[in-house]
Design a protein around this motif. Structure first.
Motif, PDB file in Angstrom:
ATOM      1  N   VAL A   1      -4.846   1.615  -2.923  1.00 43.53           N
ATOM      2  CA  VAL A   1      -5.295   2.901  -2.403  1.00 43.53           C
ATOM      3  C   VAL A   1      -6.214   2.656  -1.207  1.00 43.53           C
ATOM      4  CG1 VAL A   1      -6.512   5.046  -2.960  1.00 43.53           C
ATOM      5  CG2 VAL A   1      -5.155   3.879  -4.725  1.00 43.53           C
TER       6      VAL A   1
ATOM      7  N   ILE B   1      -6.040  10.777   2.965  1.00 42.07           N
ATOM      8  CA  ILE B   1      -4.960   9.864   2.576  1.00 42.07           C
ATOM      9  C   ILE B   1      -3.638  10.441   3.070  1.00 42.07           C
ATOM     10  CG2 ILE B   1      -3.699   8.894   0.619  1.00 42.07           C
ATOM     11  CD1 ILE B   1      -6.358   8.683  -0.858  1.00 42.07           C
TER      12      ILE B   1
ATOM     13  N   LYS C   1      -1.901   5.166   3.643  1.00 41.07           N
ATOM     14  CA  LYS C   1      -1.108   5.650   2.516  1.00 41.07           C
ATOM     15  C   LYS C   1      -1.425   4.848   1.254  1.00 41.07           C
ATOM     16  CE  LYS C   1       2.884   6.735   5.467  1.00 41.07           C
ATOM     17  NZ  LYS C   1       4.311   6.376   5.742  1.00 41.07           N
TER      18      LYS C   1
END
Length: 264
Positions: free
Chosen positions: A168, A176, A229
């Protein structure tokens, strides 16, 4: 009946990622936490064989009940599966690790190794990491994504021969850029052996070097993280190079009998 979720990590019981992860997963099932007493980063898939394991009840910094052990991340999963917990876990979540685990990293990672142990025990498993170090990391988006994955696994089922390795980016949820299902990228280590002397003149060694160089090819976990991403990489534990089986069978093995080729 609620699903049982085992949380472990390789950063140790004092990791401030455990509390947010436990809170998020408690919305999905019954959470059980077994974590190492200390940091085991880089421990890979090590297990304890030649001494007893000690396990003690404790609490996280955020108050959730937990157990800590002097064993490795892999030991934590083995303890849970072999009977320390009254009920075998339905899901193993390892993390949230400080620092990404991408490409070649997974061969060293205690975080990924704990998920591998869950997989070897027939349990769907997730390894989750965040691409950041230091203090004041917001683990909220990572924890929320782990809970989302858990819901998907319980609702849809998951392959019995793979785990999910998740990375993450260290961004707020609104920044994000999305989720990408990826393959492993390539990270090159340029480590050096550094020799020093202790006060008694005896040599000792550090292994270290410049920052990791990563190749951000499209479709890889490295590229996805650079693009902001979340990367989700299914990891398959069959390490056989199937393409080389027939080629190796043609080598001269110095053996009088036939060389057999295993069926694929």
């Amino acid at each position: 009946m609620n699903q049982n979720i085992l949380i472990t990590n390789d950063d140790g019981i004092d990791s401030d990622a455990l509390g947010p992860l436990a809170d998020a997963l408690a919305e999905v099932g019954d959470v059980h936490i077994i974590a190492p007493e200390r940091n085991w980063s880089g421990a890979s898939h090590s297990i304890t064989l030649y001494r007893p394991l000690r396990v003690r009840p404790t609490q996280l910094r955020t108050g959730q009940p937990a157990f800590m052990t002097d064993g490795s991340p892999t030991d934590c999963v083995r303890l849970a599966v072999l009977g320390f917990l009254k009920t075998k876990p339905d899901l193993v979540v390892s993390g949230i690790n400080r620092g990404s685990n991408m490409g070649d990293d997974i061969t060293y990672s205690g975080t990924v190794a704990a998920a591998m142990e869950g997989l070897l025990s027939g349990i769907p498993s997730i390894a989750i990491s965040i691409g950041a170090f230091g203090a004041n990391i917001d683990f909220g988006p990572s924890a929320a994504f782990a809970a989302l994955l858990a819901r998907n696994i319980f609702a849809k089922g998951f392959a019995p021969d793979a785990l999910l390795n998740v990375n993450v980016p260290p961004l707020s949820r609104e920044h994000i850029a999305g989720v990408e299902v990826t393959r492993l990228g390539k990270r090159t280590y340029r480590d050096q052996l550094i020799e020093r002397l202790d006060p008694y003149g005896n040599p000792y060694y550090w292994v270290g070097g410049p920052a990791v160089a990563a190749e951000a090819e499209p479709g890889t976990d490295v590229a996805a993280l650079r693009e902001g991403k979340i990367s989700v990489t299914p990891i398959y534990l069959d390490l056989t190079n199937h393409a080389l089986i027939e080629e190796l069978a043609r080598w001269d093995w110095g053996w009088t009998g036939p060389v057999e080729v295993a069926a694929d």
